[in-house]
Write a protein that holds these residues in place. Structure first.
Motif, short mmCIF file in Angstrom:
data_model
loop_
_atom_site.label_atom_id
_atom_site.label_comp_id
_atom_site.label_asym_id
_atom_site.label_seq_id
_atom_site.Cartn_x
_atom_site.Cartn_y
_atom_site.Cartn_z
N UNK A 65 18.28 88.38 -25.68
CA UNK A 65 18.23 86.92 -25.72
C UNK A 65 17.12 86.48 -24.61
N UNK A 66 16.58 85.17 -25.32
CA UNK A 66 15.52 84.70 -24.16
C UNK A 66 15.97 83.22 -23.60
N UNK A 79 12.16 83.22 -29.38
CA UNK A 79 13.67 83.33 -29.47
C UNK A 79 14.21 84.49 -28.64
N UNK A 80 13.72 85.66 -28.57
CA UNK A 80 14.10 86.85 -27.90
C UNK A 80 12.87 87.61 -27.48
N UNK A 81 13.34 88.62 -26.45
CA UNK A 81 12.32 89.33 -25.94
C UNK A 81 12.60 90.73 -26.46
N UNK A 275 29.63 86.14 -25.39
CA UNK A 275 29.11 84.91 -25.60
C UNK A 275 27.56 85.08 -25.70
N UNK A 276 26.78 85.79 -24.65
CA UNK A 276 25.69 85.88 -24.55
C UNK A 276 24.72 86.86 -25.63
N UNK A 312 23.50 87.67 -31.11
CA UNK A 312 23.23 86.35 -30.33
C UNK A 312 22.54 85.41 -30.99
N UNK A 313 23.26 83.98 -31.43
CA UNK A 313 22.71 83.14 -31.96
C UNK A 313 21.35 82.28 -31.36
#
Length: 340
Positions: A65-66, A79-81, A275-276, A312-313
């Protein structure tokens, strides 16, 4: 085999057999119970050849996640790495030291054997001491068949990772003549629609994968199919036999072993991970290969491909959360080291 002074697992013994009322005569890896209730041989089966230390290169791809939800204002464009690693790996397997008994109620007791394992993965392009990217310890178990539940013999893998994850994966195994067959390991993020994988092939996501620069020594095409690393590693080899082990934990379509369905195994995480970047599925294939040299001698080689799914949303352009599955793929080709 693995019981030597340089083996970090050599002194572990979880069997506790001196405290059990049913004793064994444990002769190496082929112990058998004397008690009449255990008629089948208690041994490591296909796991026997894993005992020892395996070393070799690999490749790791992970989409992380980013800060998509934490940053103020509109969602970030990325939105992501994507993180890519050229890896060096050490995978050590060591005998537990005795037979394991599970007490029965719906059926008679079962007995089986297993191996401790310790997996250490480094990034070869980072400075020594700062290059560790994965550490995992756990057990591989050779489980017998049963009547209640009615199951076939299987392999189970129990693992713990310092990020705060514990896995239990289980699956079938078989032996074939010749070498392995590799499917495509697809890193594209995806949704599950009506139980089936549906890739998100939007340019935003695909461009990060197709435009990524691989680590030195890694072919660019490996990014869209890390299993190419495994194919390249065995070109020109004469593999005369392969033991195949399938392992799944909460399998999902498009990644899992064909025929594997939930609720096989599972992953438990600390709340931060949930959560993350919720790790909730794992599917892996291990190939234990017997390779013949031109002079007729042989050596053992271990290859694996593994995909962990992270949920991850991310927020779409309208600010709505979208739950996407993000593949984390690892592959390696390892050789069994000679012991002193």
């Amino acid at each position: 085999m693995a019981n030597n002074s340089n083996n970090p697992l050599a002194n572990l013994n979880l069997s506790g057999l001196d405290k059990l009322e049913t004793k064994t005569v444990n002769k190496g890896f082929n112990a058998k119970f004397k008690a009449a209730s255990f008629e089948a041989p208690v041994n490591l089966g296909v796991l026997e050849t894993l005992a020892g230390t395996w070393v070799g290169p690999g490749f790791n791809l992970i989409e992380v996640p980013n800060m998509n939800q934490a940053k103020p204002g509109p969602p970030p464009p990325d939105k992501f790495k994507l993180i890519l690693n050229s890896t060096a790996e050490t995978f050590t397997f060591s005998s537990i030291g005795g037979d394991i008994i599970n007490r029965g109620n719906a059926q008679q007791d079962i007995a089986f054997m297993g191996l401790h394992y310790l997996q250490q993965v480094d990034d070869v392009n980072l400075p020594s001491g700062q290059n560790g990217i994965h550490l995992e310890t756990g057990l591989f178990l050779n489980l017998p068949d049963g009547t209640d539940p009615a199951v076939q013999p299987s392999i189970a893998r129990l693992g713990s990772i310092p990020h705060g994850d514990s896995i239990l994966a289980q699956g079938t195994f078989f032996t074939v003549k010749g070498g392995p067959q590799f499917d495509v390991a697809d890193p594209t993020p995806f949704f599950i629609v009506n139980g089936k994988r549906q890739n998100d092939d939007s340019p935003t996501y695909l461009s990060q994968l197709t435009n990524a620069v691989p680590p030195p020594g890694i072919p660019k095409e490996v990014i869209m199919n890390p299993n190419i690393m495994l194919e390249n590693a065995i070109k020109g080899q004469n593999i005369i036999q392969t033991v195949v082990i399938f392992l799944d934990a909460n399998p999902v379509d498009g990644v899992a072993t064909p025929g594997a369905t939930a609720p096989v195994g599972g992953i438990t995480n600390i709340p931060f991970v949930n959560v993350n970047a919720n790790a909730n599925s794992l599917s892996a294939i291990f190939w234990i290969e017997t390779v013949q040299n031109p002079d007729g001698t042989t050596f053992l080689q271990l290859q694996y491909t593994q995909t962990v799914i992270l949920d991850f949303p991310v927020f779409d352009a309208n600010g709505n959360p979208v739950d996407i599955k993000w593949p984390h793929i690892s592959v390696a080709t390892l050789r069994l080291q000679e012991t002193e």
